[in-house]
Design an enzyme around this catalytic site. Sequence first.
Site, short mmCIF file in Angstrom:
data_model
loop_
_atom_site.label_atom_id
_atom_site.label_comp_id
_atom_site.label_asym_id
_atom_site.label_seq_id
_atom_site.Cartn_x
_atom_site.Cartn_y
_atom_site.Cartn_z
N ASP A 191 0.80 -1.22 0.00
CA ASP A 191 0.00 0.00 0.00
C ASP A 191 0.84 1.28 0.00
O ASP A 191 0.45 2.29 0.57
CB ASP A 191 -0.97 0.01 1.21
CG ASP A 191 -1.87 -1.20 1.20
OD1 ASP A 191 -2.27 -1.64 0.11
OD2 ASP A 191 -2.19 -1.71 2.30
N LYS A 202 1.86 2.07 -5.14
CA LYS A 202 2.43 1.51 -6.39
C LYS A 202 1.52 1.77 -7.59
O LYS A 202 1.98 2.15 -8.65
CB LYS A 202 2.63 -0.02 -6.24
CG LYS A 202 3.58 -0.40 -5.11
CD LYS A 202 3.64 -1.91 -4.93
CE LYS A 202 2.37 -2.52 -4.38
NZ LYS A 202 2.05 -2.19 -3.00
N ALA A 228 -4.04 -7.99 -3.70
CA ALA A 228 -3.56 -6.62 -3.92
C ALA A 228 -4.75 -5.68 -4.08
O ALA A 228 -5.82 -6.09 -4.54
CB ALA A 228 -2.70 -6.58 -5.17
N GLY A 229 -4.54 -4.43 -3.73
CA GLY A 229 -5.56 -3.40 -3.96
C GLY A 229 -4.83 -2.12 -4.33
O GLY A 229 -4.12 -1.56 -3.50
N HIS A 230 -4.94 -1.72 -5.58
CA HIS A 230 -4.22 -0.54 -6.07
C HIS A 230 -5.22 0.53 -6.49
O HIS A 230 -6.04 0.30 -7.37
CB HIS A 230 -3.33 -0.93 -7.27
CG HIS A 230 -2.33 -2.01 -6.94
ND1 HIS A 230 -1.60 -2.67 -7.89
CD2 HIS A 230 -1.93 -2.54 -5.76
CE1 HIS A 230 -0.81 -3.55 -7.30
NE2 HIS A 230 -0.99 -3.50 -6.00
N GLN A 280 1.91 -6.15 -3.19
CA GLN A 280 2.37 -6.25 -1.81
C GLN A 280 3.66 -5.43 -1.62
O GLN A 280 3.80 -4.42 -2.29
CB GLN A 280 2.57 -7.71 -1.39
CG GLN A 280 1.27 -8.50 -1.23
CD GLN A 280 0.69 -9.01 -2.52
OE1 GLN A 280 1.37 -9.65 -3.30
NE2 GLN A 280 -0.57 -8.75 -2.77
N THR A 291 3.04 -12.56 2.85
CA THR A 291 2.18 -13.15 1.84
C THR A 291 2.92 -14.38 1.28
O THR A 291 4.02 -14.69 1.72
CB THR A 291 1.79 -12.12 0.76
OG1 THR A 291 0.76 -12.68 -0.05
CG2 THR A 291 2.97 -11.70 -0.12
N THR A 343 -7.84 -1.35 0.95
CA THR A 343 -8.70 -1.28 -0.24
C THR A 343 -9.49 -2.58 -0.41
O THR A 343 -10.64 -2.57 -0.83
CB THR A 343 -7.82 -1.12 -1.52
OG1 THR A 343 -6.71 -0.29 -1.21
CG2 THR A 343 -8.59 -0.52 -2.66
P1 GDP Z 1 -0.74 0.26 -3.59
O1 GDP Z 1 -1.35 -1.00 -3.11
O2 GDP Z 1 0.73 0.33 -3.33
O3 GDP Z 1 -1.08 0.57 -5.03
O4 GDP Z 1 -1.38 1.43 -2.70
P2 GDP Z 1 -2.93 1.60 -2.33
O5 GDP Z 1 -3.64 2.10 -3.54
O6 GDP Z 1 -3.45 0.39 -1.67
O7 GDP Z 1 -2.84 2.70 -1.19
C1 GDP Z 1 -2.35 3.98 -1.44
C2 GDP Z 1 -3.48 5.00 -1.16
O8 GDP Z 1 -2.94 6.29 -1.07
C3 GDP Z 1 -4.51 5.06 -2.28
O9 GDP Z 1 -5.76 5.38 -1.72
C4 GDP Z 1 -4.00 6.20 -3.15
O10 GDP Z 1 -5.05 6.86 -3.86
C5 GDP Z 1 -3.41 7.12 -2.12
N1 GDP Z 1 -2.23 7.88 -2.55
C6 GDP Z 1 -1.25 7.51 -3.40
N2 GDP Z 1 -0.29 8.46 -3.46
C7 GDP Z 1 -0.69 9.45 -2.63
C8 GDP Z 1 -0.11 10.69 -2.22
O11 GDP Z 1 0.97 11.09 -2.63
N3 GDP Z 1 -0.82 11.43 -1.31
C9 GDP Z 1 -2.02 11.04 -0.81
N4 GDP Z 1 -2.63 11.82 0.07
N5 GDP Z 1 -2.60 9.88 -1.16
C10 GDP Z 1 -1.93 9.09 -2.05
P1 IMO Z 2 -0.94 -4.24 -2.21
O1 IMO Z 2 -0.50 -4.78 -3.56
C1 IMO Z 2 -0.97 -4.67 2.10
C2 IMO Z 2 -1.02 -8.75 3.68
C3 IMO Z 2 -2.25 -9.19 4.44
C4 IMO Z 2 -1.60 -10.14 5.43
C5 IMO Z 2 -0.53 -10.82 4.62
C6 IMO Z 2 -0.94 -12.18 4.05
O2 IMO Z 2 -2.22 -3.50 -2.25
O3 IMO Z 2 0.17 -3.49 -1.57
P2 IMO Z 2 -2.49 -12.88 2.01
O4 IMO Z 2 -3.95 -12.66 1.77
O5 IMO Z 2 -1.61 -12.30 0.96
O6 IMO Z 2 -2.14 -14.31 2.30
O7 IMO Z 2 -2.19 -12.08 3.38
O8 IMO Z 2 -0.24 -9.93 3.55
N1 IMO Z 2 -1.28 -8.24 2.31
C7 IMO Z 2 -1.21 -6.94 1.98
N2 IMO Z 2 -1.00 -5.85 2.75
N3 IMO Z 2 -1.11 -4.54 0.77
C8 IMO Z 2 -1.28 -5.62 -0.02
O9 IMO Z 2 -1.26 -5.55 -1.36
C9 IMO Z 2 -1.39 -6.89 0.60
N4 IMO Z 2 -1.60 -8.16 0.14
C10 IMO Z 2 -1.51 -8.96 1.19
O10 IMO Z 2 -2.88 -8.09 5.07
O11 IMO Z 2 -0.96 -9.41 6.46
MG MG Z 3 -2.85 -1.63 -1.80
#
Ligand code: GDP
Ligand code: IMO
Ligand code: MG
Length: 434
Positions: free
Chosen positions: A10, A13, A36-38, A224, A239, A303
């Site tokens: 998170d 990415k 994953a949740g992007h 991750q 993971t 996410t």
């Molecule tokens: P990922 O899994 O690495 O793609 O990250 P996530 O999308 O799960 O979590 C990042 C969160 O922060 C998302 O809600 C993005 O919209 C938000 N985000 C990303 N970059 C920035 C930033 O520079 N500032 C703020 N405030 N939010 C951001």
């Molecule tokens: P993105 O791509 C944050 C964490 C889970 C748990 C551990 C194992 O959005 O960064 P799993 O379901 O993979 O067997 O869970 O890994 N986890 C993540 N934490 N961001 C993720 O993906 C994750 N994907 C798995 O919360 O601790």
């Molecule tokens: Mg994420």
Amino acid sequence: MVVVGNQWGDEGKGKVVDWLTDQAHGVVRFQGGHNAGHTLVINGQKTALQLIPSGVMRPGVACYIGNGVVVDPSHLQLEIGRLEAAGVDVCSRLHISESCPLVLPSHVALDVAREARRESCGVGKIGTTGKGIGPAYEDKVARRAVRAQDLKHPQRLAEKLRETLDLHNFMLRAYLHADEVPFASTYARLLELAGLVTPMLADVGDLIYKCHVRGERLLFEGAQGTLLDIDHGTYPFVTSSNCVAGNAAAGSGIGPGYLDYVLGITKAYTTRVGSGPFPSELPIDVPGTVGHHLHTVGQERGTVTGRPRRCGWLDTAALKRANIINSTSGQCITKLDVLDGLAEIRMCVGYRLDGKVIDILPLDADDIARCEPMYESMPGWTQSTAGVTRWDALPQAARNYLDRIAELSGTPIAMVSTGPDREHTIVLQHPFGV
Ligand code: GDP
Ligand code: IMO
Ligand code: MG
């Protein structure tokens, strides 16, 4: 170019990959699954992606799901449906490796039942996303996975599914005291999903090799983060795949010689979802505290599962390990704007463990849990950095913080993200060299 998370996931990415697709021909996922949740924000409009590469929002960019990814075809249908309903063309641009292991409903049942068992036995949950990812990778390594290519052969699919379900149901019934997953309805559903998936199946390694020969730019999108890597993370609170940059080659079917630049995505503080040690963690539920600020201003909620993310200061001793394992060429520091208004900013620069001072994250999760963080303090800034797009428009204290991160973590800063939107981005050295 490989884009990987430098912390516990998170890091942002998805946002950065989407921004970089301006200069890329394709995006390749190489590990993980729909755990994953992007989140991408384009002109204020949010899109949450789980399995589909973060190139999908840029028309004309090809999307590849490499052999290292575990694919839940039912989830894939849902995610494609959501995107196509929003007017995004997916199927004509998505190529899925024939070798991808499938995530089956029984993997989900095993994941959920095992977590419940760990909790009731007092071992403590891993805190998985409950998507069946761990059990699907177990079957891959045990050489009994039902793979995407099996969807093309109904007879073979039936045989492999029956064998796998026999074992899963034995574990569910006898060991986990959970409901079994029936063969007939699972098989019928897979045959239905085969119609969607098989036209997208491809030899992904060969396709991306040909892109390389044509001189096209590809982005390998990690899911991750490094500290969740099955080998290098805080085991067993990890993971079930290799999230490090080195797996971009094996997980997509090309050699490491084709990977040039590694961009490490580093959040300006630290978050973690699920269980496991976190030395620089702060309490998030006390209003007026830094932990509460990071959690609320950063909107730190998962996410995929909606769980609150644990929050804490940036840990440069952990980052140092991530930058070494990933051979990071440059870092993108994200969510800098979340630190706006804090009077003091701290960084964990090392730990005290058993009377010794160490400056890199230990390997053993039990040791990490006993680490006492050592902090360095810097002045914060009051000016807003939200949406800033130029380095020289940042407050001096923010620039000092970023320079210190580069120094302590051993890798230069190539980019800074100052907001969730595509455009909220500062470029110091473009990772594509443009
Ligand atoms: P990922 O899994 O690495 O793609 O990250 P996530 O999308 O799960 O979590 C990042 C969160 O922060 C998302 O809600 C993005 O919209 C938000 N985000 C990303 N970059 C920035 C930033 O520079 N500032 C703020 N405030 N939010 C951001
Ligand atoms: P993105 O791509 C944050 C964490 C889970 C748990 C551990 C194992 O959005 O960064 P799993 O379901 O993979 O067997 O869970 O890994 N986890 C993540 N934490 N961001 C993720 O993906 C994750 N994907 C798995 O919360 O601790
Ligand atoms: Mg994420």
